[in-house]
Design a protein around this motif. Structure first.
Motif, short mmCIF file in Angstrom:
data_model
loop_
_atom_site.label_atom_id
_atom_site.label_comp_id
_atom_site.label_asym_id
_atom_site.label_seq_id
_atom_site.Cartn_x
_atom_site.Cartn_y
_atom_site.Cartn_z
N ALA A 178 40.04 42.18 52.97
CA ALA A 178 41.13 41.17 52.63
C ALA A 178 42.33 42.02 52.32
N VAL A 179 42.33 43.23 51.52
CA VAL A 179 43.49 43.89 51.24
C VAL A 179 44.02 44.28 52.49
N ALA A 201 43.06 41.97 45.23
CA ALA A 201 41.71 42.33 44.61
C ALA A 201 41.52 41.45 43.40
N ALA A 202 42.63 40.82 42.52
CA ALA A 202 42.06 40.08 41.57
C ALA A 202 41.69 38.73 41.82
N GLY A 203 41.86 38.47 43.10
CA GLY A 203 41.34 37.07 43.48
C GLY A 203 39.89 37.11 43.83
N ILE A 204 39.48 38.51 43.82
CA ILE A 204 37.75 38.48 44.45
C ILE A 204 37.18 39.40 43.60
N THR A 260 41.13 47.66 39.18
CA THR A 260 40.92 46.42 38.98
C THR A 260 39.34 46.11 38.89
N VAL A 261 38.59 46.68 39.70
CA VAL A 261 37.20 46.75 39.28
C VAL A 261 36.85 47.35 37.81
#
Length: 372
Positions: free
Chosen positions: A117-118, A92-95, A339-340
């Motif tokens: 992705a996850v 998540a932190a990569g997107i 994360t968001v």
């Protein structure tokens, strides 16, 4: 609301919780009867299409699928789910931080991108740039009623997805392929199991996340408190009760799978064998007899110790055919939501049009993002 939902609402109002519909199906909205019927092993999933040979489980398909489900259980224990959350947070932190801020995003597109992705990383034991677009194409071509001229394109898309998954099965690094191969399932069964999990984990949880972001954008007080919780507990394995409650409440108000079909393999509750049973999580989740303020977004109803009445909450279905990945899905969506919130402030931009087709989705949802 669109016609499919209107028809169910009208039928539910005219019945007593188990209502005969035109065409012979039975609509079950009474929570207690929903619990009893869905929990029965005689409530089987009816085949609604004719899969190609490539995607067919064969004559013993239902039994094989249930055996696969049992073999998956070690992946979905509390300890294994918790251990996977740092990887979820990493994905998540990569997107998510790359979303424009300030800026406007198509929420449906962005939630599919991050959730796919996850999910791919979790199930395969490693990332894949190839599979998410293949899954998207297959689902787009399948639709509720694929046109005849598109069926050959759908078969080609199914072949491409199948082949890409099979390549992972032939070279398993970890994840579900390794677990199922260790249990003795053949390459075809493992590929089909992964395909089922990846397809179901593509749009459905992404739609749930999109609805959660929409509700937070229109409830700034809840968004503020959920952000404070996420900021105070950055460890991905930390307990985030309010963020988790936001996901649960979004699933209650807006269950992506808003109707379920089953077939009764034996007489049950006064219904004959072979009866076509229709359940609606959307209707049960808004039943004023079991929910207070059922149309309101109230995440704090999910306080510690709260348990919904039997048959009143079924975003992942109920009984032996409950979605096998329901617990990891809830945990992963909670981490992605946190994360968001750590990086973006959510402001309404364009309200969605709720759809009631294959999924209950927020069509056209746009949010304005501001930096935190």
């Amino acid at each position: 609301m669109t016609d499919p939902l209107d028809a169910l609402v009208s039928a539910a109002r005219s019945g007593d919780g188990v209502t005969r519909l035109e065409g012979g199906a039975w609509l079950v909205t009474d929570p207690a009867e929903t619990e009893r019927l869905l929990a029965s092993r005689d409530a089987v999933t009816g085949r609604t299409d004719r899969p190609a040979a490539l995607t067919s489980w064969g004559p013993d398909g239902p039994a094989t699928w249930m055996a696969v489900r049992r073999a998956m259980r070690p992946l979905f224990t509390t300890a294994r789910i918790t251990a996977s959350l740092p990887v979820v947070a990493e994905q998540a932190a990569g997107i998510v931080p790359g979303w424009p801020s300030p800026g406007v995003v198509d929420v449906g597109d962005e939630t599919v991108r991050v959730v796919s992705a996850v999910n791919t990383r979790h199930l395969l034991g490693g990332p894949s740039r190839v599979l998410p677009p293949l899954l998207e194409r297959e689902l787009l071509l399948a639709g509720p009623r694929p046109a005849p001229f598109r069926r050959h394109r759908l078969r080609r898309a199914q072949r491409a997805t199948y082949d890409a998954i099979r390549d992972h099965v032939r070279d398993p690094r970890a994840g579900l392929p390794a677990v199922l191969l260790d249990h003795g399932f053949d390459e075809h069964a493992v590929t089909l199991a992964l395909r089922a999990m990846l397809l179901s984990g593509h749009h459905v949880p992404a739609t749930a996340l999109a609805w959660a972001l929409h509700e937070l954008s229109t409830h700034p007080d809840v968004q503020r408190d959920a952000r404070a919780e996420a900021a105070a507990r950055p460890d991905p394995t930390a307990d985030l009760p309010l963020c988790r409650a936001v996901i649960r409440e979004a699933l209650r108000l807006h269950p992506p799978v808003w109707r379920l079909r089953r077939r009764s393999a034996a007489p049950a509750r006064g219904l004959p064998a072979g009866a076509d049973l229709l359940f609606s999580p959307y209707l049960n989740h808004r039943d004023p007899g079991t929910w207070s303020e059922p149309a309101e977004f109230r995440p704090r109803r999910w306080s510690a110790g709260f348990r919904p009445a039997p048959g009143s909450y079924l975003p992942f279905a109920l009984g032996p055919r409950t979605c096998p990945a329901s617990r990891p899905a809830l945990a992963q969506l909670t981490v992605v939501l946190a994360t968001v919130l750590r990086t973006h402030h959510l402001v309404p931009h364009r309200s969605p049009t709720p759809t009631f087709d294959v999924l209950h989705a927020p069509r056209g949802l746009r949010l304005r993002l501001l930096p935190v």
